[in-house]
Design a protein around this motif. Structure first.
Motif, short mmCIF file in Angstrom:
data_model
loop_
_atom_site.label_atom_id
_atom_site.label_comp_id
_atom_site.label_asym_id
_atom_site.label_seq_id
_atom_site.Cartn_x
_atom_site.Cartn_y
_atom_site.Cartn_z
N CYS A 81 0.82 -1.21 0.00
CA CYS A 81 0.00 0.00 0.00
C CYS A 81 0.86 1.26 0.00
N GLY A 82 2.17 1.11 0.25
CA GLY A 82 3.07 2.26 0.23
C GLY A 82 3.26 2.94 1.56
N LYS A 83 2.72 2.36 2.65
CA LYS A 83 2.80 3.00 3.96
C LYS A 83 4.24 3.29 4.37
N GLY A 84 5.16 2.34 4.12
CA GLY A 84 6.56 2.55 4.50
C GLY A 84 7.17 3.74 3.80
N THR A 85 6.85 3.89 2.52
CA THR A 85 7.35 5.02 1.75
C THR A 85 6.81 6.33 2.31
N LYS A 86 5.55 6.31 2.67
CA LYS A 86 4.94 7.51 3.24
C LYS A 86 5.57 7.85 4.58
N ALA A 87 5.87 6.83 5.39
CA ALA A 87 6.49 7.05 6.70
C ALA A 87 7.87 7.69 6.57
N LEU A 88 8.54 7.44 5.46
CA LEU A 88 9.85 8.04 5.22
C LEU A 88 9.76 9.45 4.66
N GLY A 89 8.54 9.93 4.43
CA GLY A 89 8.35 11.28 3.92
C GLY A 89 8.50 11.41 2.42
N GLN A 90 8.55 10.28 1.72
CA GLN A 90 8.71 10.30 0.27
C GLN A 90 7.32 10.36 -0.39
N GLU A 91 6.72 11.52 -0.32
CA GLU A 91 5.33 11.68 -0.73
C GLU A 91 5.11 11.36 -2.20
N GLU A 92 5.98 11.82 -3.07
CA GLU A 92 5.79 11.56 -4.50
C GLU A 92 5.92 10.07 -4.80
N LYS A 93 6.89 9.42 -4.16
CA LYS A 93 7.04 7.98 -4.35
C LYS A 93 5.84 7.24 -3.82
N PHE A 94 5.31 7.70 -2.69
CA PHE A 94 4.10 7.08 -2.13
C PHE A 94 2.94 7.21 -3.10
N LYS A 95 2.75 8.39 -3.66
CA LYS A 95 1.64 8.59 -4.61
C LYS A 95 1.78 7.68 -5.81
N GLU A 96 3.01 7.50 -6.27
CA GLU A 96 3.27 6.62 -7.40
C GLU A 96 2.92 5.17 -7.07
N ARG A 97 3.36 4.73 -5.89
CA ARG A 97 3.10 3.34 -5.49
C ARG A 97 1.62 3.11 -5.23
N PHE A 98 0.97 4.06 -4.59
CA PHE A 98 -0.45 3.86 -4.31
C PHE A 98 -1.25 3.87 -5.60
N ALA A 99 -0.82 4.67 -6.55
CA ALA A 99 -1.52 4.70 -7.85
C ALA A 99 -1.46 3.33 -8.51
N GLY A 100 -0.33 2.62 -8.35
CA GLY A 100 -0.22 1.26 -8.89
C GLY A 100 -1.17 0.31 -8.21
N LEU A 101 -1.31 0.43 -6.90
CA LEU A 101 -2.25 -0.40 -6.16
C LEU A 101 -3.68 -0.08 -6.58
N GLN A 102 -3.99 1.21 -6.69
CA GLN A 102 -5.34 1.61 -7.08
C GLN A 102 -5.70 1.06 -8.45
N GLN A 103 -4.72 1.07 -9.36
CA GLN A 103 -4.96 0.55 -10.69
C GLN A 103 -5.28 -0.94 -10.64
N ASP A 104 -4.54 -1.68 -9.79
CA ASP A 104 -4.80 -3.11 -9.65
C ASP A 104 -6.20 -3.36 -9.09
N MET A 105 -6.61 -2.57 -8.11
CA MET A 105 -7.94 -2.74 -7.54
C MET A 105 -9.02 -2.39 -8.56
N ASP A 106 -8.76 -1.37 -9.35
CA ASP A 106 -9.71 -0.98 -10.39
C ASP A 106 -9.80 -2.05 -11.47
N ASP A 107 -8.65 -2.64 -11.81
CA ASP A 107 -8.61 -3.65 -12.87
C ASP A 107 -9.47 -4.87 -12.55
N ILE A 108 -9.52 -5.24 -11.25
CA ILE A 108 -10.33 -6.41 -10.89
C ILE A 108 -11.73 -6.00 -10.42
N GLU A 109 -12.01 -4.71 -10.53
CA GLU A 109 -13.37 -4.17 -10.32
C GLU A 109 -13.94 -4.52 -8.95
#
Length: 260
Positions: A45-73
């Motif tokens: 889910c990207g929580k570790g990246t967010k905890a490190l303060g890497q907001e842009e990296k977190f957004k990128e990783r979460f977007a990948g997760l969101q896409q996977d969830m959207d793909d399986i509807e």
């Protein structure tokens, strides 16, 4: 117009599949008996990246997760990880996260498992995940499962809304391992019993590191009845190679169960 039925999926997170592919498998198989069209996704889910303060990296990783969830509807993703629960609900605009631990009291556990541990001689201390310190429904769900299984428990001063960190959170282990160990020991010292039940695989690894016989609640649900002369399962999370192998196995299991 007929309303479209809500579709659920299951997401085991990162640490749980690294620890117990069998727990992931049995949990998904049971959920599929309740939700025949259950979907599945295994991704961070990207929580570790967010905890490190890497907001842009977190957004990128979460977007990948969101896409996977959207793909399986799926509309609602059932999660076994407290960090996934909070991260998805705080970030996603379209997918709701539902905790496995609040869902089980609603759908029940398999009838053959009810009361199976009534003759166990173990008393478990309960370690509440600090990330759900104020999530009373999740905390209640864990205690409901233990009661249904028949295990005896004792509450510590630092539980529920007073829960202490296990020493694994906030990326403290790689950043300051000595401090992490002291935090782990402080938490372990809260318990008068050697046996501790957790609902986070990383929390289990922390308690194991400082000498507690720690069990994930899925160990208790799907595994043999625990007695005082039994050892706790191996601390796989301290062995990176073993963790990655387990995660690979779990990813295959998620796909297999969805297709079954």
């Amino acid at each position: 117009m007929t309303a479209t039925a809500e579709r659920k999926g299951f997401m085991p997170g990162c640490s749980l599949p690294s620890y117990t592919p069998d727990g992931v498998k049995k949990t998904m198989e049971y959920l599929k008996t309740v939700y025949p069209d259950l979907g599945g996704v295994q991704k961070c889910c990207g929580k570790g990246t967010k905890a490190l303060g890497q907001e842009e990296k977190f957004k990128e990783r979460f977007a990948g997760l969101q896409q996977d969830m959207d793909d399986i509807e799926i509309d609602t993703v059932i999660v076994a990880c407290q960090n996934c629960y909070k991260t998805i609900n705080e970030t996603s605009e379209t997918t709701k996260a539902e905790s496995l631990w609040t869902l089980l009291p609603k759908i029940g556990i398999p009838e053959e498992l009810r009361g199976k541990a009534k003759d166990s001689d173990v008393v478990f201390g309960i370690h509440d995940s600090c990330s759900t310190r104020y999530e009373k429904e999740i905390q209640d769900g864990i205690r409901w499962v233990l009661q249904e299984l028949g295990y005896r428990v004792e509450e510590s001063e630092h539980s529920r809304e007073n829960a202490r960190c296990c020493g694994f959170g906030g990326m403290i282990v790689p950043a300051n391992p000595d401090l992490a160990t002291r935090v782990m020991q402080r938490r372990a010292d809260d318990f008068t019993t050697d046996h501790v039940v957790v609902y986070c695989a990383a929390c289990r690894a922390s308690m194991m590191k400082v000498g507690k016989k720690a069990f994930h609640i899925l160990d208790l649900l799907w595994g043999p009845v625990v007695h005082s002369d039994m050892d706790a399962p191996e601390d796989v999370l301290s062995k990176p190679a073993g963790s990655w192998i387990n995660r690979y196995k779990s990813k295959r299991i998620v796909k297999q169960v969805v297709k079954s």
